[in-house]
Design a protein around this motif. Structure first.
Motif, PDB file in Angstrom:
ATOM      1  N   GLU A 108      -1.310   1.586  -9.748  1.00 38.96           N
ATOM      2  CA  GLU A 108      -1.827   2.447  -8.678  1.00 38.96           C
ATOM      3  C   GLU A 108      -0.872   2.611  -7.498  1.00 38.96           C
ATOM      4  N   PRO A 109       0.328   3.123  -7.699  1.00 37.69           N
ATOM      5  CA  PRO A 109       1.208   3.420  -6.562  1.00 37.69           C
ATOM      6  C   PRO A 109       0.635   4.567  -5.746  1.00 37.69           C
ATOM      7  N   CYS A 110       1.199   4.797  -4.587  1.00 42.64           N
ATOM      8  CA  CYS A 110       0.699   5.922  -3.781  1.00 42.64           C
ATOM      9  C   CYS A 110       1.460   7.207  -4.081  1.00 42.64           C
TER      10      CYS A 110
ATOM     11  N   GLN B 147       0.819  -1.216   0.000  1.00 42.70           N
ATOM     12  CA  GLN B 147       0.000   0.000   0.000  1.00 42.70           C
ATOM     13  C   GLN B 147       0.853   1.266   0.000  1.00 42.70           C
ATOM     14  N   ARG B 148       2.138   1.094   0.189  1.00 40.54           N
ATOM     15  CA  ARG B 148       3.052   2.249   0.180  1.00 40.54           C
ATOM     16  C   ARG B 148       4.150   2.002  -0.865  1.00 40.54           C
ATOM     17  N   MET B 149       3.756   2.153  -2.115  1.00 36.76           N
ATOM     18  CA  MET B 149       4.672   1.946  -3.228  1.00 36.76           C
ATOM     19  C   MET B 149       4.788   3.228  -4.047  1.00 36.76           C
TER      20      MET B 149
ATOM     21  N   ALA C 267      -2.353   8.740  -8.496  1.00 38.51           N
ATOM     22  CA  ALA C 267      -1.436   9.024  -7.387  1.00 38.51           C
ATOM     23  C   ALA C 267      -0.897  10.447  -7.476  1.00 38.51           C
ATOM     24  N   PRO C 268      -0.534  11.038  -6.343  1.00 34.17           N
ATOM     25  CA  PRO C 268       0.116  12.358  -6.357  1.00 34.17           C
ATOM     26  C   PRO C 268       1.424  12.302  -7.142  1.00 34.17           C
ATOM     27  N   VAL C 269       1.651  13.318  -7.959  1.00 35.28           N
ATOM     28  CA  VAL C 269       2.827  13.352  -8.833  1.00 35.28           C
ATOM     29  C   VAL C 269       3.701  14.543  -8.473  1.00 35.28           C
ATOM     30  N   TYR C 270       4.996  14.271  -8.353  1.00 33.95           N
ATOM     31  CA  TYR C 270       5.994  15.310  -8.073  1.00 33.95           C
ATOM     32  C   TYR C 270       6.902  15.419  -9.296  1.00 33.95           C
ATOM     33  N   VAL C 271       6.939  16.595  -9.912  1.00 35.18           N
ATOM     34  CA  VAL C 271       7.752  16.830 -11.104  1.00 35.18           C
ATOM     35  C   VAL C 271       8.957  17.682 -10.742  1.00 35.18           C
ATOM     36  N   LEU C 272      10.128  17.222 -11.169  1.00 35.69           N
ATOM     37  CA  LEU C 272      11.361  17.975 -10.970  1.00 35.69           C
ATOM     38  C   LEU C 272      11.979  18.274 -12.333  1.00 35.69           C
ATOM     39  N   ARG C 273      12.276  19.545 -12.577  1.00 35.85           N
ATOM     40  CA  ARG C 273      12.900  19.955 -13.833  1.00 35.85           C
ATOM     41  C   ARG C 273      14.317  20.443 -13.572  1.00 35.85           C
ATOM     42  N   SER C 274      15.156  20.335 -14.599  1.00 34.23           N
ATOM     43  CA  SER C 274      16.484  20.926 -14.486  1.00 34.23           C
ATOM     44  C   SER C 274      16.413  22.388 -14.896  1.00 34.23           C
TER      45      SER C 274
END
Length: 283
Positions: free
Chosen positions: A170-172, A148-150, A215-222
């Motif tokens: 469906e990861p978290c 459940q925490r992937m 799932a919540p998505v975190y985007v990191l850009r250079s």
């Protein structure tokens, strides 16, 4: 008449050159897109100071041998699980070295794509995605991992793999480092006069799947990216209905971004917050 023949001759030469260039791009697309021959072992003896580290060989559904590393926290589990998908030409042994900073307290699986590092087989989008689902299931089914925490983490080319795995498993949490809307769109930008949509076999069209991610998505850009222009990331971000944050790492470029301490701290903070949410206190 002579002028007409001359124009026709020039047009004929240009047509031949155009067809030849198109054929060359079609024939060399695997090298242009994947370049697995450049993925030599980045770290000779991968080891995470914060984990127990061991080399693993996992069989794909068709029997292909995939090689990588499993990193497990030293304390008893079950722990959150993270599957990492690398970028073009990326050999993933460095993840084992940096896992303590990137993924503290998490069980991490980093496996080289087919044809990369010590993994067998030939690279292809369909294989990357199928193998990605299999690797996710392999990790989630371990006794020391909490299914459940992937999370899935994808860098550059691997962001396209992470997106497709995320809609099926469906990861978290999802972390995308220098992601793009589609490889097809970037290729069309690079080869403007060629019909790449007809010859490109591996399109990685993340923008088509983005709305399906729950799932919540975190985007990191250079900060400076000449490989994936920010405009291509913008088009993907616009489709992400579960976007949690979209940040630029100062002083980063497309190559160095995952190795920077600030990048690793941001990813560790985001995942830790998702895996270990703070309880809401009564007012």
């Amino acid at each position: 008449m002579k002028h007409t023949k001359k124009v026709a001759g020039v047009a004929g030469i240009l047509s031949v050159l155009w067809i030849g260039l198109t054929a060359a791009v079609a024939a060399s697309q695997n090298r242009l897109l994947f370049n697995p021959l450049g993925s030599r072992r980045e770290v000779l003896k991968p080891y995470s100071a914060g984990h127990r580290t061991r080399a693993v060989v996992i069989r794909a559904k068709d029997g292909t041998r995939l090689s990588g590393w499993l990193m497990t926290p030293r304390l008893a589990g079950p722990h959150p699980g993270v599957v990492y998908f690398g970028g073009r030409s990326e050999e993933v042994s460095w993840v084992a070295r940096d896992a303590g900073q990137l993924f503290p307290g998490m069980t991490v699986l980093a496996v080289n794509y087919r044809g990369y590092g010590d993994s067998h087989g030939d690279p292809a989008e369909i294989h990357f995605v199928e193998d990605g689902r299999m690797l996710y299931d392999w990790l989630a089914n371990r006794r020391d991992v909490d299914p459940q925490r992937m999370a899935v983490v994808g860098r550059s080319l691997g962001s396209g793999v992470a997106v497709q795995v995320a809609i099926d498993r469906e990861p978290c949490s999802v972390v995308l480092i220098t992601p793009y809307d589609s490889i097809l769109a970037i290729a069309k930008r690079k080869f403007r006069t060629l019909p790449v949509e007809y010859v490109l076999r591996h399109k990685f069209e993340s923008v088509k799947y983005a709305e399906k991610i729950n799932a919540p998505v975190y985007v990191l850009r250079s900060e400076h990216d000449d490989i994936v222009p920010h405009s291509h990331t913008d088009l993907l971000v616009q489709k992400l209905g579960t976007l949690q944050a979209d940040e630029i790492v100062p002083g980063s470029n497309h190559i160095n971004i995952p190795y920077l301490p600030e990048t690793q701290e941001r990813i560790a903070y985001f995942l830790t917050d998702r895996f270990y949410p703070q309880p809401v206190l009564p007012v």
